[in-house]
Write a protein that holds these residues in place. Structure first.
Motif, PDB file in Angstrom:
ATOM      1  N   VAL A 105      -1.104  -1.101   9.652  1.00  0.00           N
ATOM      2  CA  VAL A 105      -0.184  -2.237   9.591  1.00  0.00           C
ATOM      3  C   VAL A 105       1.100  -1.916  10.367  1.00  0.00           C
ATOM      4  O   VAL A 105       1.599  -2.727  11.142  1.00  0.00           O
ATOM      5  CB  VAL A 105       0.125  -2.609   8.130  1.00  0.00           C
ATOM      6  CG1 VAL A 105       1.230  -3.641   8.061  1.00  0.00           C
ATOM      7  CG2 VAL A 105      -1.129  -3.135   7.445  1.00  0.00           C
TER       8      VAL A 105
ATOM      9  N   PHE B  35      -4.171   2.544   5.653  1.00  0.00           N
ATOM     10  CA  PHE B  35      -3.968   1.100   5.756  1.00  0.00           C
ATOM     11  C   PHE B  35      -2.561   0.788   6.278  1.00  0.00           C
ATOM     12  O   PHE B  35      -2.386   0.000   7.205  1.00  0.00           O
ATOM     13  CB  PHE B  35      -4.187   0.446   4.395  1.00  0.00           C
ATOM     14  CG  PHE B  35      -3.984  -1.031   4.393  1.00  0.00           C
ATOM     15  CD1 PHE B  35      -4.908  -1.871   4.977  1.00  0.00           C
ATOM     16  CD2 PHE B  35      -2.854  -1.594   3.815  1.00  0.00           C
ATOM     17  CE1 PHE B  35      -4.724  -3.236   4.995  1.00  0.00           C
ATOM     18  CE2 PHE B  35      -2.658  -2.962   3.827  1.00  0.00           C
ATOM     19  CZ  PHE B  35      -3.595  -3.787   4.418  1.00  0.00           C
TER      20      PHE B  35
ATOM     21  N   SER C 253       4.723 -10.867   9.837  1.00  0.00           N
ATOM     22  CA  SER C 253       3.835  -9.993  10.599  1.00  0.00           C
ATOM     23  C   SER C 253       3.137  -8.994   9.682  1.00  0.00           C
ATOM     24  O   SER C 253       1.983  -8.638   9.909  1.00  0.00           O
ATOM     25  CB  SER C 253       4.595  -9.330  11.736  1.00  0.00           C
ATOM     26  OG  SER C 253       4.755  -7.980  11.502  1.00  0.00           O
ATOM     27  N   PHE C 254       3.816  -8.564   8.609  1.00  0.00           N
ATOM     28  CA  PHE C 254       3.165  -7.679   7.637  1.00  0.00           C
ATOM     29  C   PHE C 254       1.980  -8.396   6.997  1.00  0.00           C
ATOM     30  O   PHE C 254       0.890  -7.837   6.860  1.00  0.00           O
ATOM     31  CB  PHE C 254       4.164  -7.257   6.558  1.00  0.00           C
ATOM     32  CG  PHE C 254       3.665  -6.158   5.662  1.00  0.00           C
ATOM     33  CD1 PHE C 254       3.838  -4.831   6.014  1.00  0.00           C
ATOM     34  CD2 PHE C 254       3.000  -6.451   4.477  1.00  0.00           C
ATOM     35  CE1 PHE C 254       3.360  -3.815   5.210  1.00  0.00           C
ATOM     36  CE2 PHE C 254       2.521  -5.434   3.664  1.00  0.00           C
ATOM     37  CZ  PHE C 254       2.708  -4.120   4.028  1.00  0.00           C
TER      38      PHE C 254
ATOM     39  N   ARG D  12      -6.332  -6.655   8.952  1.00  0.00           N
ATOM     40  CA  ARG D  12      -6.952  -5.339   8.717  1.00  0.00           C
ATOM     41  C   ARG D  12      -7.935  -5.378   7.551  1.00  0.00           C
ATOM     42  O   ARG D  12      -9.003  -4.769   7.610  1.00  0.00           O
ATOM     43  CB  ARG D  12      -5.877  -4.287   8.438  1.00  0.00           C
ATOM     44  CG  ARG D  12      -5.107  -3.851   9.654  1.00  0.00           C
ATOM     45  CD  ARG D  12      -5.986  -3.079  10.622  1.00  0.00           C
ATOM     46  NE  ARG D  12      -5.373  -3.074  11.951  1.00  0.00           N
ATOM     47  CZ  ARG D  12      -5.986  -2.715  13.060  1.00  0.00           C
ATOM     48  NH1 ARG D  12      -7.244  -2.320  13.019  1.00  0.00           N
ATOM     49  NH2 ARG D  12      -5.362  -2.740  14.204  1.00  0.00           N
TER      50      ARG D  12
ATOM     51  N   ASN E 229      -0.845  -8.799   9.642  1.00  0.00           N
ATOM     52  CA  ASN E 229      -1.491  -7.516   9.898  1.00  0.00           C
ATOM     53  C   ASN E 229      -2.344  -7.065   8.725  1.00  0.00           C
ATOM     54  O   ASN E 229      -3.442  -6.548   8.899  1.00  0.00           O
ATOM     55  CB  ASN E 229      -0.449  -6.451  10.221  1.00  0.00           C
ATOM     56  CG  ASN E 229      -0.092  -6.435  11.690  1.00  0.00           C
ATOM     57  OD1 ASN E 229      -0.931  -6.147  12.525  1.00  0.00           O
ATOM     58  ND2 ASN E 229       1.127  -6.777  12.003  1.00  0.00           N
ATOM     59  N   SER E 230      -1.823  -7.257   7.498  1.00  0.00           N
ATOM     60  CA  SER E 230      -2.592  -6.839   6.317  1.00  0.00           C
ATOM     61  C   SER E 230      -3.863  -7.653   6.192  1.00  0.00           C
ATOM     62  O   SER E 230      -4.955  -7.114   6.006  1.00  0.00           O
ATOM     63  CB  SER E 230      -1.763  -7.015   5.046  1.00  0.00           C
ATOM     64  OG  SER E 230      -0.525  -6.402   5.180  1.00  0.00           O
TER      65      SER E 230
END
Lengths: 318, 292
Positions: free
Chosen positions: B119, B115, A299-300, A307, A303-304
């Motif tokens: 996240v 950032f 998930s990190f 984004r 998400n990264s």
């Protein structure tokens, strides 16, 4: 002349004045640094607590299929598979619906109607997961069992290997449906922002050339906003993977490695929610945390990536 | 809509306009598909919940399912305490981070804080629970309200940081310049000029973040855990509304299922009220700021 000028502050004085002016910047900066270190703290905690599992099975833990706390056999594959299957199905359902909503809200809805509609879609995001789960257990699952699964099985879709004999109400399929409902708001609102970021003159130019509104939307707006929509889907997938209560309450909670959506299964979040509180042996706890670590890393990453893509596509001048 | 002059003449043109209409209709169908579950969930929770909501439910302790009656008063108190502690821990950090990112954050620290906040805001909430479990439950050797609050604070901080930054950025730059020109220090400018101007929106962000953590269940399952009694201390297992909804819903007792619906109504009313108030305030302020 030089006597009337006050002596220049020495090094010490300058440092003191600098600190007096800047202390607030440094104080808030220290707390911002704390937020950055929280990420490291999370990784450290997950790693330390899951070490016994990694030293026992190494990365092989990820592809082992047994889960038997009594015998001390643990493997993550059935849970990883359940999470991926439900999240991908949810994404498949949610993306077209979200995109439709986003197009409607950004291109067609009259101004007076737009704000209330945005408000309603955002309310959907505010409903707690456990309330969706409650609704899933008592309303959606019986409905899916009695009507939806037989209908899908009877349609041409039923020929796909993903849909076998309709089973009980608590299945991968039911969980996917609830997940889809829950990730629509985030995908819809991020896609809408991407669509609204397209310069209006681009669309007006297409209209002036005689395109219908839909043609302008499709060929100009959607082409322009592709990147933003893609990152919205990536972030939506991240949400679906990490969703716990609604999944736990509807997926059936059976360790079962299958791609048949009409069977009960298990997800990474559900096994942690169900067993961490009562896990007795060290290896049991560490295997649950190991699944948590894998979940965190996936998930990190999602998400990264989401984004970063969003920052690049929504940045001015691109 | 079409006026006489723009009415399609050729067949091809007419088809194109037909397709235009068709696809708009599909978009409308999409909207309906998203709104139906929302209305349905609200309908069920309100419809079923109201029937089982009572003064007794709000003010008494749980009783065994075979006896009937009883209430969730301890869970309501527990939720307020756990969420309140999470706010006390998280709000100063979140607001300070937001201030730094907005006012002094044009550097690697500010950018990475922004950032990572984004996240973290998208992180599975159960992971926050595992972290609090490892840090506090394992160390203390028992479940506790405070470990639940830490888990919720981890979810609270990034949301508050982001909304605070957005709120401060809405304050026009010339207000800061005017303050500096009068010789006010950095701290004075932020604390007595920028922050007061943005205070409404900062509070709105806190309300939204509070609504989010008030409904969180997964991180509390193995931190605050559960209890059938009044709260005995922040270092003890504590009942909360969301965990109770889950526990009662998966129980085999009809009477407990009904209480789960009543609890869901209480939770939903709190969460939606916070959200509705927060969002309408934010929208009004945003319009106000944009107009000036």
């Amino acid at each position: 002349m030089s006597r009337s000028v006050a002596p220049l502050p020495g090094r010490d004085g300058r440092v003191r004045r600098h600190l007096r002016q800047r202390w607030f910047r440094y104080a808030t900066g220290a707390l911002a640094l704390l937020v950055v270190t929280v990420v490291l703290l999370i990784v450290q905690q997950l790693w330390v607590q899951s070490r016994p599992t990694w030293s026992e099975w190494g990365l092989g833990f990820l592809v082992r299929t047994d889960w038997d706390p009594v015998q001390g056999e643990f493997g993550a594959l059935p849970f990883i598979a359940g999470t991926l299957l439900t999240s991908l199905m949810a994404l498949l359902i949610a993306v077209p619906i979200s995109l439709g909503i986003a197009i409607l809200l950004s291109e067609y809805a009259p101004r007076g109607l737009r704000d209330p509609l945005i408000f309603v879609v955002e309310l959907l995001a505010a409903v707690p997961s456990v309330v969706f789960g409650l609704w899933g257990i008592f309303v959606l699952a019986p409905l899916v069992q009695r009507h939806v699964m037989p209908a899908v099985a009877g349609s041409p879709l039923g020929l796909l290997p993903f849909f076998g004999e309709p089973g009980p109400g608590y299945t991968l399929f039911t969980a996917s449906l609830i997940l889809a409902v829950m990730i629509i708001p985030i995908i819809a609102s991020l896609s809408r922002e991407a669509l609204m970021a397209v310069p209006r003159d681009q669309k007006e130019a297409a209209l002036a050339l005689g395109a219908t509104r839909w043609e302008a939307t499709r060929h100009v707006i959607l082409t322009y906003a592709k990147g933003g929509i893609f990152s919205a889907a990536v972030l939506g997938l991240g949400r679906a993977l990490g969703e716990t209560m609604a999944t736990t309450m509807t997926i059936g909670n059976r360790v079962n490695l299958t791609w048949d959506y009409f069977q009960s299964g298990y997800s990474m979040t559900a096994i942690i929610a169900n067993e961490l509180r009562e896990a007795a042996s060290e290896i049991h706890v560490s295997s649950l945390v190991a699944i948590g670590l894998v979940l965190f890393l996936i998930s990190f990453l999602l998400n990264s990536v989401g984004r970063l893509l969003l920052m690049r596509t929504n940045a001015p001048g691109t | 809509m079409d006026t006489a002059s723009s009415r399609p003449r050729g067949l091809r043109l007419r088809l194109r306009h037909l397709r235009d209409r068709l696809l708009v209709t599909l978009c409308l169908v999409a909207l309906v598909l998203a709104v139906v579950p929302l209305v349905w969930v609200l309908w069920e929770v309100v419809g079923v919940g109201v029937r089982h909501l009572s003064w007794e439910f709000l003010t008494t302790l749980p009783r065994p399912p075979t006896v009937g009656g009883g209430g969730w008063a301890n869970a309501i108190v527990g939720s307020v305490v756990v969420v309140g502690m999470a706010m006390l821990m998280g709000a100063p950090v979140g607001i300070a981070t937001g201030i730094y990112m907005s006012e002094y954050g044009d550097n690697p620290l500010g950018k990475s804080a922004r950032f990572l906040s984004e996240v973290l805001a998208g992180l599975p909430s159960i992971v926050a629970g595992i972290v609090a479990y490892g840090l506090i439950v394992v160390t203390m050797g028992r479940f506790s309200a405070v470990s639940g609050a830490v888990a919720l604070a981890l979810l609270f901080i990034p949301i508050v940081a982001i909304t605070t930054q957005e709120a401060l950025k809405m304050v026009p730059g010339h207000q800061r310049e005017a303050s500096y020109a009068l010789g006010v220090s950095e701290a004075g400018t932020t604390l007595s000029v920028v922050l007061p101007a943005a205070m409404g929106n900062v509070l709105t962000g806190i309300m939204i973040a509070t609504a989010r953590i008030a409904g969180e269940t997964a991180p509390l399952l193995f931190t605050a855990f559960n209890s059938r009694y009044w709260m005995e201390g922040i270092d003890r297992p504590t009942a909360t509304i969301p965990v109770n909804i889950y526990a009662y819903a998966i129980s085999p007792f009809e009477h407990w299922h009904q209480q789960a619906w009543a609890g869901a109504l209480v939770l939903l009313a709190m969460v939606l009220a916070l959200n509705a108030v927060a969002r309408s305030l934010w929208a009004r302020r945003a319009r106000f700021m944009a107009g000036h």
